[in-house]
Design an enzyme around this catalytic site. Structure first.
Site, short mmCIF file in Angstrom:
data_model
loop_
_atom_site.label_atom_id
_atom_site.label_comp_id
_atom_site.label_asym_id
_atom_site.label_seq_id
_atom_site.Cartn_x
_atom_site.Cartn_y
_atom_site.Cartn_z
N SER A 98 10.73 -4.07 2.92
CA SER A 98 10.44 -2.79 2.83
C SER A 98 10.27 -2.01 4.17
O SER A 98 9.91 -2.33 4.49
CB SER A 98 9.25 -2.42 1.61
OG SER A 98 9.17 -0.69 2.06
N TYR A 112 0.46 -1.65 0.30
CA TYR A 112 1.21 -2.13 0.39
C TYR A 112 2.57 -2.47 1.69
O TYR A 112 2.95 -3.77 1.67
CB TYR A 112 2.03 -1.35 -0.64
CG TYR A 112 3.90 -1.62 -0.74
CD1 TYR A 112 4.20 -2.43 -1.89
CD2 TYR A 112 4.93 -0.97 -0.69
CE1 TYR A 112 5.75 -3.09 -1.93
CE2 TYR A 112 6.40 -1.04 -1.06
CZ TYR A 112 6.88 -1.94 -1.56
OH TYR A 112 7.94 -2.18 -1.87
#
Length: 199
Positions: A98, A112
Site C-alpha cells: 500500500s 496497517y
C-alpha cells in the site's frame, strides 16, 4: 467466470494468519491443481479510523497478523512448492502492499501502514533470497482504490486531493499485478510498483 473462460478454478476459504489454515489451503490447491507457479498475497484489513493511543491490543495484533504475518506464511508455503531447490519449477510472487507504507496513514491506520511497510521490506529481501530458487518477488503499492476497505466518506473526501483527482479502480491494480506475474516482467524482481494516482 474463470470456468466460463476455459480455465480451472478453485475457491478455498482460509485465514491467512493461521498457519494450519494456510497449510490446508496449499495442500488443497496442490491436490486439485498441482504445484503453483504464481502467488498473489492480497489479503488485507484495517481497523476503525483511530489514533494509535486508542488502538485495542487485539486490533493491532489482528491487523499485523493478516497484513504481514499472513503474507509471510503464504509465501513460505508457496516457496516450499515453487522453488527449484525443492523440485518446483520456479515462478513469481506479487505482494499487495500500500502507499500507506510510505505515507504513514496518520490519525487513521498507522498499524496497517507499518504492516505494509514490513511487506515492502519482505519483498526486497525475498527477491534476493529467492532469485536462485527461480522465483521473482515484487510488490504493488495501491493508493486510494475504490474498494470496500474504506470507512464511509473516506473515498470521496480523499479522492479530491489525489493528483489525478479520482480514486483508482481495482482493475488498474490487477493490471500491474498481471504484468509482474507475466514473462514480460522476467527481468523484474524486488520492485515496488506504485499504483497510487500520483501519491
Amino acid at each position: 467466470r474463470c470456468e466460463q473462460a476455459g480455465v480451472r478454478a478453485l475457491a478455498v476459504q482460509a485465514d491467512v494468519a493461521d498457519a494450519d489454515d494456510v497449510q490446508r489451503l496449499f495442500d488443497t490447491v496442490g491436490d486439485e491443481l498441482g504445484a503453483p507457479n504464481a502467488l498473489v498475497n492480497n489479503a488485507g484489513i484495517v481497523g476503525p479510523r483511530q489514533r494509535l493511543e486508542d488502538f485495542a491490543t487485539e486490533r493491532i495484533e489482528r491487523v499485523v497478523a493478516v497484513n504481514l504475518v499472513g503474507t509471510i506464511l503464504c509465501t513460505r508455503a508457496a516457496v516450499r512448492r515453487m522453488s527449484v531447490r525443492h523440485g518446483g519449477s520456479g515462478g513469481a510472487i506479487v505482494n499487495v502492499s500500500s502507499r500507506a507504507a510510505v505515507l504513514g496513514s496518520a490519525n487513521e491506520y498507522v498499524d496497517y501502514a507499518a504492516a505494509k511497510a514490513g511487506v515492502d521490506t519482505l519483498t526486497v529481501g525475498l527477491s534476493r533470497e529467492l532469485a536462485e530458487d527461480g522465483i521473482r518477488v515484487n510488490a504493488v503499492r495501491p493508493g486510494l482504490i475504490d474498494t470496500e476497505i474504506h470507512a464511509p466518506g473516506r473515498l470521496e473526501r480523499l479522492s479530491r486531493t489525489s493528483p489525478l483527482g479520482r480514486p483508482g479502480k481495482a482493475e488498474e491494480v490487477a493490471a500491474a499485478i498481471l504484468w509482474l506475474l507475466s514473462d514480460e516482467a522476467s527481468y523484474t524482481t524486488g520492485a515496488l510498483v506504485d499504483v497510487g494516482g500520483g501519491w
